[in-house]
Scaffold this motif. Sequence first.
Motif, mmCIF file in Angstrom:
data_model
loop_
_atom_site.group_PDB
_atom_site.id
_atom_site.type_symbol
_atom_site.label_atom_id
_atom_site.label_comp_id
_atom_site.label_asym_id
_atom_site.label_seq_id
_atom_site.Cartn_x
_atom_site.Cartn_y
_atom_site.Cartn_z
ATOM 1 N N LYS A 1 -74.957 120.803 72.642
ATOM 2 C CA LYS A 1 -76.196 120.130 73.028
ATOM 3 C C LYS A 1 -75.907 118.676 73.383
ATOM 4 N N LYS A 2 -76.739 118.122 74.262
ATOM 5 C CA LYS A 2 -76.576 116.744 74.680
ATOM 6 C C LYS A 2 -77.704 115.875 74.130
ATOM 7 N N TYR A 3 -77.336 114.678 73.699
ATOM 8 C CA TYR A 3 -78.304 113.746 73.117
ATOM 9 C C TYR A 3 -78.129 112.385 73.771
ATOM 10 N N ALA A 4 -79.217 111.823 74.287
ATOM 11 C CA ALA A 4 -79.158 110.513 74.933
ATOM 12 C C ALA A 4 -80.448 109.754 74.634
ATOM 13 N N GLY A 5 -80.387 108.421 74.713
ATOM 14 C CA GLY A 5 -81.567 107.603 74.489
ATOM 15 C C GLY A 5 -82.124 107.779 73.097
ATOM 16 N N LYS A 6 -83.441 107.888 73.007
ATOM 17 C CA LYS A 6 -84.099 108.045 71.713
ATOM 18 C C LYS A 6 -83.635 109.315 71.004
ATOM 19 N N LYS A 7 -83.372 110.378 71.748
ATOM 20 C CA LYS A 7 -82.919 111.628 71.132
ATOM 21 C C LYS A 7 -81.571 111.446 70.427
ATOM 22 N N LEU A 8 -80.731 110.542 70.953
ATOM 23 C CA LEU A 8 -79.435 110.300 70.334
ATOM 24 C C LEU A 8 -79.589 109.688 68.946
ATOM 25 N N VAL A 9 -80.401 108.637 68.820
ATOM 26 C CA VAL A 9 -80.557 107.990 67.516
ATOM 27 C C VAL A 9 -81.334 108.878 66.547
ATOM 28 N N TRP B 1 -69.388 104.824 62.470
ATOM 29 C CA TRP B 1 -68.599 103.631 62.192
ATOM 30 C C TRP B 1 -67.785 103.191 63.410
ATOM 31 N N GLN B 2 -67.188 104.153 64.139
ATOM 32 C CA GLN B 2 -66.315 103.730 65.216
ATOM 33 C C GLN B 2 -66.260 104.676 66.412
ATOM 34 N N GLY B 3 -67.225 105.567 66.526
ATOM 35 C CA GLY B 3 -67.245 106.484 67.669
ATOM 36 C C GLY B 3 -67.725 105.795 68.936
ATOM 37 N N PRO B 4 -67.196 106.162 70.101
ATOM 38 C CA PRO B 4 -67.560 105.489 71.361
ATOM 39 C C PRO B 4 -69.024 105.654 71.766
ATOM 40 N N PHE B 5 -69.718 106.690 71.259
ATOM 41 C CA PHE B 5 -71.134 106.858 71.563
ATOM 42 C C PHE B 5 -72.021 106.469 70.373
ATOM 43 N N SER B 6 -71.456 105.782 69.406
ATOM 44 C CA SER B 6 -72.231 105.380 68.234
ATOM 45 C C SER B 6 -73.167 104.228 68.570
ATOM 46 N N PRO B 7 -74.472 104.367 68.306
ATOM 47 C CA PRO B 7 -75.409 103.257 68.523
ATOM 48 C C PRO B 7 -75.186 102.099 67.538
ATOM 49 N N LEU B 8 -74.405 102.344 66.488
ATOM 50 C CA LEU B 8 -74.157 101.292 65.503
ATOM 51 C C LEU B 8 -72.837 100.557 65.760
ATOM 52 N N PHE B 9 -72.003 101.076 66.627
ATOM 53 C CA PHE B 9 -70.691 100.474 66.901
ATOM 54 C C PHE B 9 -70.695 99.770 68.255
ATOM 55 N N GLY B 10 -70.928 100.539 69.323
ATOM 56 C CA GLY B 10 -71.101 99.930 70.632
ATOM 57 C C GLY B 10 -69.831 99.516 71.337
ATOM 58 N N LYS B 11 -68.707 100.168 71.020
ATOM 59 C CA LYS B 11 -67.443 99.845 71.686
ATOM 60 C C LYS B 11 -66.716 101.140 72.029
ATOM 61 N N LYS B 12 -65.741 101.017 72.920
ATOM 62 C CA LYS B 12 -64.983 102.190 73.330
ATOM 63 C C LYS B 12 -64.068 102.681 72.225
ATOM 64 N N ALA B 13 -63.467 101.738 71.487
ATOM 65 C CA ALA B 13 -62.543 102.108 70.406
ATOM 66 C C ALA B 13 -62.396 100.932 69.455
ATOM 67 N N MET B 14 -62.047 101.235 68.196
ATOM 68 C CA MET B 14 -61.777 100.206 67.203
ATOM 69 C C MET B 14 -60.262 100.043 67.090
ATOM 70 N N THR B 15 -59.772 98.829 67.307
ATOM 71 C CA THR B 15 -58.323 98.609 67.418
ATOM 72 C C THR B 15 -57.707 98.128 66.102
ATOM 73 N N THR B 16 -58.053 98.772 65.013
ATOM 74 C CA THR B 16 -57.504 98.397 63.708
ATOM 75 C C THR B 16 -55.982 98.542 63.688
ATOM 76 N N PHE B 17 -55.486 99.679 64.140
ATOM 77 C CA PHE B 17 -54.033 99.933 64.152
ATOM 78 C C PHE B 17 -53.313 98.860 64.962
ATOM 79 N N GLU B 18 -53.816 98.566 66.152
ATOM 80 C CA GLU B 18 -53.169 97.599 67.028
ATOM 81 C C GLU B 18 -53.107 96.209 66.387
ATOM 82 N N ARG B 19 -54.151 95.833 65.689
ATOM 83 C CA ARG B 19 -54.181 94.497 65.077
ATOM 84 C C ARG B 19 -53.148 94.380 63.960
#
Length: 657
Positions: free
Chosen positions: A451-459, A488-506
């Motif tokens: 199933k697909k979730y976008a906009g209000k349906k996503l949250v 916490w770190q998913g690319p479609f997370s409304p609470l994160f808002g980034k493509k990826a979390m670069t913890t390993f790289e840092r």
Amino acid sequence: MKNKAKQINQFENADNSSQQKYLRDLMEERFPTKEAVITEIMNLEAILHLPKATEHFVSDLHGEYAAFDHILRNGSGNIKNKIKDVFGGRLTANRLQNFASLIYYPEEKLEYKKRQLNEDGDLEQWYLDTIQRLLELLQFVSTKYTRSKVRKALDPNFVYLTEELLYTDPQEFDKRSYVDQLMKNLVTMGVTDEFIIATCYTIQQLVVDHLHVLGDIYDRGEHPEMIMDRLMDYHSVDIQWGNHDMLWVGAASGSALSMLNLLRISARYNNLATIEDAYGISLRHLTRFAEENYQDNPAFRPKLVDGDSFNFDGERLQLTQIQQAVAIMQFKLEIQEIEREPDFAMGDRKLLTKINYQDQTIKLNNKSYHLTNTCFDLIDPKEPSKLTQEEQELVEGLLHSFIESKSLKRHLDFLVNKGSMYLCYNNNLLLHGCMPVDQNGNFLAFEYGGKKYAGKKLVDFFDRQVRHAYNDPCDDDPSAADLVWYLWQGPFSPLFGKKAMTTFERYFIADKETHKEERNPYFALRHDEDFCIKLLKEFGLEPEDGHVINGHTPVKRGHDAVMANGKMLVIDGGYSKAYQPTTGFGGYTLLYNSYGLQLVEHHPFTSKEDTIVNGNDIISTRRVVNHEVHRKAVADTDIGARLKENVKMLRSMLERY
């Protein structure tokens, strides 16, 4: 209680006509006579004409209890403004500030004042003068409310006395002696302190009617548990979850990956005491394991902020070792979860599988990087996702402790029950992070389970999954808990808002280009008024006077917290000391009263003692975001809409009588 719960369940599952009948039956039970119905109609219609009460918005508290508590006590400067309104021409600036600090911290200020006046002043006269001023201020801040609501805010031990002093004119000849005697009795009978304290807290409650917390109560600061206790005692509050809050909910829901993330962050910011002391979760086995398997490593040394101090040869090394231990286990479990959840589409984050362990390099985006500060002794290059036997036992034991911690459950029960992914309140959209969109502002769809979730349906989808995961932590299906970690770190997370979390790289790559985290286009588009209008419409709000209110991203020096012609407001200004070198100040808050919206910028908090002894306060700069042409009344609010429905129902009952 069981019958009430059954009634509520029946009501929620009924269709609209059945709900209306249910409400009518309740109304008739509560107002059995024509006179009772008429009285209630008069009462409700009068309330609709009262001014809209004040809402207070805060965000990204990050465990900074002292600063949060102070802003809660002073109502983001609102109490001081009320004092100026009443006493501005009658008290000096110094006396105004001292009176304000009494209202903020009545117990401590009284003790300080008594020591001061016992030596060189008239304590009894100070008591009488202070009570008179408190009553005058209480009368002023009560004007927005009915007497019934004010009575509920009063200390039960002083309801009668306060109402007599509050609503009796001391200048009336026949009542003068009566009022004088009440005041004298307060002093002579030894309850003056208790009365002053109770009145100060009533004033605090009436100055701010409702509190919104836009997420990230946890992590970085040292006392999130004290913030949770404070919120649980607050008279009216809602919470919009933040990505850091989700780590704690995830850990209590059985997500080992969420737990390891929060342990790593706690070690990084020297906050493991929260886990051990506040929540009774023993880290003894983890500490021993880390000391046996890891050494000093500059990339994993804890970050210090002002006020931190510890034995550099002992505690710092221990925190460095713990951080390495949990980070390696985290990276292992990330591979397992990403493989278990192909819909997450995060295969590029299985970083331990991309390492050449012989020459200590990693290939990212077709480019090879040398790894530094490595600590890979417990990684099997052939099976990099596999935990050692000791790691597996450690993770299982810690996870059990998180799930079974009664004190943590008490706080997270409140967080989940009072919280949500977003809130539509008085035509404003409250959302911690963002809404995932593409470059053109189209809502991106997260596909999960076919199933697909976008906009209000996503949250809405994520809101349901958080509740399911938390309420069934031992469920055989781990997908809900996996989705909490995804927040916490998913690319479609409304609470994160980034493509990826670069913890390993840092930790392991010196090239800072790899450290950058690509933001979702939302953060550029939120400057555009048309986009914000589209977002408001998606949630069924009227864009003409609606606003989107975000936290999550600290507002840096030189950047504006008000965007899109006032349609977008960002109120994460930097409560956390870790962020203040970047932001340059102590945070934004927001006030919304009958006259409109005001953004408040705060200087960093010093200390409670500084406020009590020296009268120093957080210096606040107010900025009017919008000024209502017509002052808003209760009738213009969500509560007003419900009251209107009640009036409509009562009038239909009246016709039947």
